[in-house]
Motif scaffolding. Structure first.
Motif, mmCIF file in Angstrom:
data_model
loop_
_atom_site.group_PDB
_atom_site.id
_atom_site.type_symbol
_atom_site.label_atom_id
_atom_site.label_comp_id
_atom_site.label_asym_id
_atom_site.label_seq_id
_atom_site.Cartn_x
_atom_site.Cartn_y
_atom_site.Cartn_z
ATOM 1 N N PHE A 21 10.914 -28.049 17.303
ATOM 2 C CA PHE A 21 10.054 -27.314 16.095
ATOM 3 C C PHE A 21 8.661 -28.124 16.191
ATOM 4 O O PHE A 21 8.581 -29.218 16.187
ATOM 5 N N CYS A 25 2.770 -25.153 13.552
ATOM 6 C CA CYS A 25 2.878 -23.822 13.246
ATOM 7 C C CYS A 25 3.916 -23.676 12.050
ATOM 8 O O CYS A 25 4.816 -22.652 11.882
ATOM 9 N N CYS A 26 3.906 -24.551 11.056
ATOM 10 C CA CYS A 26 4.659 -24.483 9.967
ATOM 11 C C CYS A 26 4.335 -23.279 9.059
ATOM 12 O O CYS A 26 5.180 -22.501 8.574
ATOM 13 N N TYR A 29 5.766 -20.134 10.613
ATOM 14 C CA TYR A 29 7.203 -20.487 10.350
ATOM 15 C C TYR A 29 7.804 -19.938 9.054
ATOM 16 O O TYR A 29 8.657 -19.120 9.166
ATOM 17 N N LEU A 61 9.240 -19.715 18.327
ATOM 18 C CA LEU A 61 9.077 -19.615 16.632
ATOM 19 C C LEU A 61 10.227 -18.691 16.159
ATOM 20 O O LEU A 61 10.986 -19.278 15.121
ATOM 21 N N TRP A 64 13.723 -20.551 16.282
ATOM 22 C CA TRP A 64 13.762 -21.547 14.903
ATOM 23 C C TRP A 64 14.251 -20.962 13.841
ATOM 24 O O TRP A 64 15.098 -21.336 13.238
ATOM 25 N N VAL A 65 13.327 -19.715 13.440
ATOM 26 C CA VAL A 65 13.552 -18.972 12.320
ATOM 27 C C VAL A 65 14.990 -18.510 12.367
ATOM 28 O O VAL A 65 15.698 -18.497 11.121
#
Length: 421
Positions: A21, A25-26, A29, A61, A64-65
């Motif tokens: 992660f 790019c929080c 996200y 991305l 991760w989601v």
């Protein structure tokens, strides 16, 4: 020592499994996570596009989601995912078959005949419904290489997916991944009007300081690593690495060459693969060697495997390019140039028959080191087809330096600035 091998192997496997992660790019996200939560938990339908250059982490991305979503029991039991790729599903018929396969509804469809694409898709989603909208299985459609679906006839697939996501039917979310900035301009008016116009951008807009931070994040071992003392040694070493001048130069070269994170990831994988029992920590020289492998010229590598005759033909083409300033050539011109070399210089060299030389020339054509200017017609004589060389002078000279046991005469001929006129 065997424990260290196991640990380093486990770490290398984790490195290979994808990007960790990225803190930069929080915002994107959170946006995507919130969007998918509304579909999976509350039964809302949505659509969004994730836009960014190749290697910027769009797929990472999304992964991760999805990983975060699957931790929720409600999502794990209910969410259905359909992954489509524009490179594989080249038309709507193939795409519909793939949707049916991934939703495991082949038996439900059986031998039914549908009047239209929309009817078929509506039937599939109807088969998944149970009770009201909130208790129905939400379906997530992920369209990789989204811009390629735009070129399907009448954009039927996109129209129907966006239409369903706008209507009060089965909860559906459509996520498109693309590197085209002008993607909305390519959509038909009826498709565009049904799209929610949510766009999530990943633009690799970080500077070199953030790039170094990403480098450290990707290499660091997690807190839950089994051997705490080894993890601490490894992480301390990773924190110190960017202070080394050679490491800074290596990373700066890659940063200016390409900011895409896939390239950084590949560089780190090559460096990590050097970790052994006797060499448990990454050093500056590992990264330097990884950088050399990473930037290796694939065409120059092909030249290393050629025969001396094929090398001679490439040098003959190089001289023809120099003399005629890049004008196209044909086999006969190359053969004449090679004959001049044989007669003037290489008395020790075996004089090949013309069909043998032709065979070598055709092999270069198969390897795509030479390319015909136009498609050959049936009547055209092979010897007179116009060709272009796809190697530049620097690539040829570099490849010759690394070529094992290259005859001195051939090296001298390649280095001579003019052909043997």
């Amino acid at each position: 020592s065997s424990q260290i091998v196991t640990k380093t192997n486990a770490f290398a496997t984790r490195m290979l499994s994808g990007l960790k992660f990225l803190t930069y790019c929080c915002c994107q996200y959170r946006h995507l996570l919130e969007l998918l939560k509304r579909t999976t938990v509350h039964g809302e339908s949505n659509s969004a596009l994730v836009i960014g250059p190749r290697g910027s982490g769009k797929t990472a991305l999304l992964n991760w989601v999805l990983k975060e979503l699957r931790k929720m029991k409600q999502v794990r039991e209910n969410l259905l995912e359909v992954h489509l790729n524009g490179l594989l599903q080249t038309n709507d018929k193939v795409a519909l078959k793939e949707i049916t396969r991934q939703l495991q509804l082949e038996n439900v469809i059986g031998d039914k005949v549908f009047g239209s694409f929309a009817e078929n898709l509506a039937f599939l989603l109807e088969a998944l419904r149970k009770g009201d909208r909130t208790s129905s299985c939400p379906v997530l459609f992920i369209l990789d290489e989204f811009d390629l679906f735009v070129h399907h006839k009448n954009q039927t697939l996109l129209y129907n997916l966006f239409d369903i996501s706008q209507s009060a039917q089965t909860p559906v979310t459509v996520i498109g991944l693309t590197c085209r900035q002008d993607i909305l301009e390519l959509l038909e008016k009826r498709v565009k009007s049904r799209f929610s116009h949510r766009q999530i951008y990943l633009m690799n807009s970080f500077d070199f300081k953030q790039y170094i931070r990403i480098f450290k994040e990707q290499l660091s071992l997690p807190a839950e690593f089994p051997d705490e003392s080894f993890a601490q040694r490894w992480n301390n070493n990773v924190q110190r690495l960017p202070e080394d001048k050679t490491v800074q130069d290596t990373l700066q070269n890659l940063f200016h060459y390409t900011k895409d994170l896939r390239s950084l990831h590949l560089l780190l994988m090559l460096a990590v693969s050097n970790v052994t029992v006797h060499h448990p920590l990454i050093t500056a020289s590992d990264l330097q060697e990884a950088s050399r492998q990473h930037r290796m010229d694939s065409r120059a590598n092909i030249v290393h495997g050629l025969s001396v005759l094929e090398i001679c033909l490439i040098i003959a083409m190089k001289h023809l390019n120099d003399v005629y300033e890049g004008e196209p050539f044909n086999f006969q011109m190359v053969y004449n140039e090679f004959q001049k070399f044989i007669q003037r210089k290489a008395h020790s060299m075996y004089n090949f028959e013309k069909p043998v030389v032709m065979k070598a020339f055709e092999h270069l054509l198969q390897l795509e080191l030479v390319k015909p200017i136009e498609r050959p017609s049936v009547r055209a004589q092979r010897e007179y087809l116009l060709m272009n060389l796809l190697l530049d002078n620097n690539q040829i000279m570099d490849a010759l330096q690394a070529y094992p046991n290259c005859p001195t005469d051939v090296k001298q001929w390649a280095a001579s600035s003019l052909s043997w006129l």
